[in-house]
Every structure is written in C-alpha cells, then in structure tokens.
Enzyme design. Structure first.
Site, PDB file in Angstrom:
ATOM      1  N   SER A 159       1.787  -1.384  -0.376  1.00 16.31           N
ATOM      2  CA  SER A 159       0.854  -0.449   0.250  1.00 16.31           C
ATOM      3  C   SER A 159       0.720   0.814  -0.604  1.00 16.31           C
ATOM      4  O   SER A 159       0.295   0.739  -1.754  1.00 16.31           O
ATOM      5  CB  SER A 159       1.331  -0.147   1.672  1.00 16.31           C
ATOM      6  OG  SER A 159       0.324   0.482   2.425  1.00 16.31           O
ATOM      7  N   ASP A 238      -3.900  -8.598   7.897  1.00 13.88           N
ATOM      8  CA  ASP A 238      -3.481  -7.208   7.720  1.00 13.88           C
ATOM      9  C   ASP A 238      -4.534  -6.284   8.323  1.00 13.88           C
ATOM     10  O   ASP A 238      -5.674  -6.234   7.855  1.00 13.88           O
ATOM     11  CB  ASP A 238      -3.313  -6.942   6.218  1.00 13.88           C
ATOM     12  CG  ASP A 238      -2.728  -5.579   5.908  1.00 13.88           C
ATOM     13  OD1 ASP A 238      -2.903  -4.647   6.707  1.00 13.88           O
ATOM     14  OD2 ASP A 238      -2.093  -5.463   4.831  1.00 13.88           O
ATOM     15  N   HIS A 272       0.841  -6.686   7.509  1.00 14.70           N
ATOM     16  CA  HIS A 272       1.240  -5.649   6.556  1.00 14.70           C
ATOM     17  C   HIS A 272       2.746  -5.391   6.565  1.00 14.70           C
ATOM     18  O   HIS A 272       3.213  -4.475   5.892  1.00 14.70           O
ATOM     19  CB  HIS A 272       0.498  -4.353   6.915  1.00 14.70           C
ATOM     20  CG  HIS A 272       0.378  -3.350   5.798  1.00 14.70           C
ATOM     21  ND1 HIS A 272      -0.441  -3.535   4.705  1.00 14.70           N
ATOM     22  CD2 HIS A 272       0.974  -2.138   5.611  1.00 14.70           C
ATOM     23  CE1 HIS A 272      -0.355  -2.488   3.901  1.00 14.70           C
ATOM     24  NE2 HIS A 272       0.497  -1.621   4.417  1.00 14.70           N
TER      25      HIS A 272
END
Length: 295
Positions: A159, A238, A272
């Site tokens: 991320s 996600d 995620h």
C-alpha cells in the site's frame, strides 16, 4: 554491537532470530524502532537483506507478526528489515488528527513544508548509504551492526509502503537488486491518499509534485536505469482498489510505453489485508532471492 542500538525483543523463529531494536535517528530527530529477521545462515556468513515498507497506520511490528515471512526468509537465507512508517512523538500540531496523515503515515518522502520538514524525512531515513560517522539513517545502522551484504539489498512493501518501495527503487537505479509490492499506491498524485499527503508534506502547488519525485508513474516515465523486473500482487476484492486509491492500471500503461516488464497479478477474492500478504509473501521473497543470490 554499537551502543546506539537498544534491543527491545528477541525471539527464535525458524532457527533464526526475529528481533526489534530502537535507536536515536538524527535524520528524523526522534527515537525509532525497526524489526530485523536474521536467518540461520547469518550465524556463519553475511546474507542479503530485504527492506519491507509497511502501509498506513502500521508500525515495525505488523509485518513481523502477521505476514509469516520468516519461514521463507530462512529457506532463502535473506534478512528482512522492517522500519516504522513515520517518526513518532514529535509533537507537531496535527500529526495525530487523522489516520492517513502524520503519525503512521510518513509516505516515505522528505517533507518540504515548515511544520514537517525537520522530522518527516522517511525517504532519506530509508535510503541513504553508509557513512559510519553518524548512525542516523537505517542502512547505516543495519550495515554497521548486522551480518548483511551491503551490495545485496532489495525492497518491497504494501500500500503506502508499496508506493515507497517503487519510489526508492526508481529513484536509485542500481541500489536495489529488485523490487516488488502488494497493492501499492501507484500514482499518488492522482488519488485522495496521495493528494492529501503531498499537499501537507510537499505543498499545495501540484505542478511541483512531479519535480519532487515521489510518484512511481512519473518516475517510470523518466526511468533510464538498469533492467527492471517489477512484481505486483493486487487483490480484486480490495476496497481501496475500487475507491481509486491504488491505480495500478496507470502504472501498467506507463510501463508498457517504456517497455519495462511489469508482472501485475490480479488475485481473485483477496482484499487489502495481511491475509492477502501472507498468501503470496513466499512468491515475493523467492522473486527477490533470485536477484539477491545472482553473482
């Protein structure tokens, strides 16, 4: 071991050692922590090192406790270093007002704005080379205190940390043997997370962001370094992908124009979380080991 380091924890794991240390960073002007996994091979010889950069709200411990990476690091004989995601306790007004800016959200850049530029220098903290004069930057600390090979290092992240890994790799051609990422923020200049961070740390003038060189898509447009082999895993489920925070397609387009190999694996059903990371971390460590072990 240098006196500047304080060992916080040490736990045996897959015949190696998972440790956490604290040290005073002159770069960030505060105390910092990092994790390091030392595989069993490091007891007899120096080993390659992987730098893992975590995402928003994380500390040096999230990857250590959730990713299950130590098994694969032991198999391949590589160390893994896990820095924190921002300075801590700097008493800057607003640093704890939101989860996606300030504490836990350093974005792996060197801030230029007055309130932030003294402490928020995560890019320099992560990347600077050895001087052996002051142990203020992470590579200096690692190379001076642990049995790692200074010329055998790679970088990966998740991320915000995936953004950081891509930026560190592209801005420093030849420094890292390889790069990979999980659900990276690929084009921060064009997504809400990145725009908030860049505005706060770098200033409101969006025309200047490209010249400050913290966007992987912009950096890839101008990349002229050694061969790149990028591995990215992205979960199709996600929520941040569908919210337009990650923008992997933008990086795919730029890589295609530059004829740079990008292996983007869209993984059905994955989100995620660290469950996603744990599912594919073995592939990523093997990807890096291939380059770190090359002569």
């Amino acid at each position: 071991m240098a006196a500047e380091l304080t060992e916080v924890t040490a736990t045996k794991c897959f015949e190696g050692w998972q440790k956490i240390f604290s040290h005073k960073s002159d770069e960030l002007k505060c105390a910092m922590r990092f994790g390091i996994y030392l595989p069993p091979q490091s007891e007899k010889e120096k080993v390659p090192v992987l730098y893992w950069l975590s995402g928003l709200t994380c500390t040096e411990e999230n990857f250590v406790t959730k990713a299950g990476a130590q098994r694969y690091a032991a198999d391949h004989g590589v160390a893994i270093v896990t820095p924190d995601t921002s300075p801590r306790g700097c008493n800057i007004k607003g640093e704890d007002d939101s989860w996606d800016f300030g504490t836990g959200a350093g974005f792996y850049l060197d801030a230029t704005q007055d309130d932030w530029k003294t402490n928020y220098r995560m890019y320099s903290y992560i990347t600077k080379e050895v001087s052996y004069k002051e142990q203020c930057k992470l590579p200096e600390v690692i190379q001076a205190n642990f049995p790692v090979l200074a010329n055998k290092q790679s970088i990966l992240g998740h991320s915000m940390g995936g953004h950081g890994a891509l930026v560190c790799f592209l801005r420093n051609p030849g420094k890292y043997a390889s790069v990979s990422a999980f659900a990276p923020i690929c084009n921060p200049s064009e997504c809400p997370w990145g725009q908030k961070a860049f505005s706060g740390y770098l200033g409101a003038d969006r025309d200047q962001w490209k010249f400050q060189r913290y966007d992987a898509c912009h950096l890839m447009q101008d990349y002229d370094g050694p061969k790149v082999d990028i591995l990215i895993d992205q979960g199709k489920a996600d929520n941040f992908l569908t919210a337009g925070q990650l923008l992997p397609d933008n990086l795919t387009v730029v890589c295609a124009k530059k004829d740079v190999p990008l292996k983007l694996r869209m993984q059905d059903g994955y989100d995620h979380s660290y469950y996603f990371i744990a599912s594919f971390i073995g592939d990523h460590i093997a990807h890096h080991a291939k380059y770190l072990k090359a002569s």
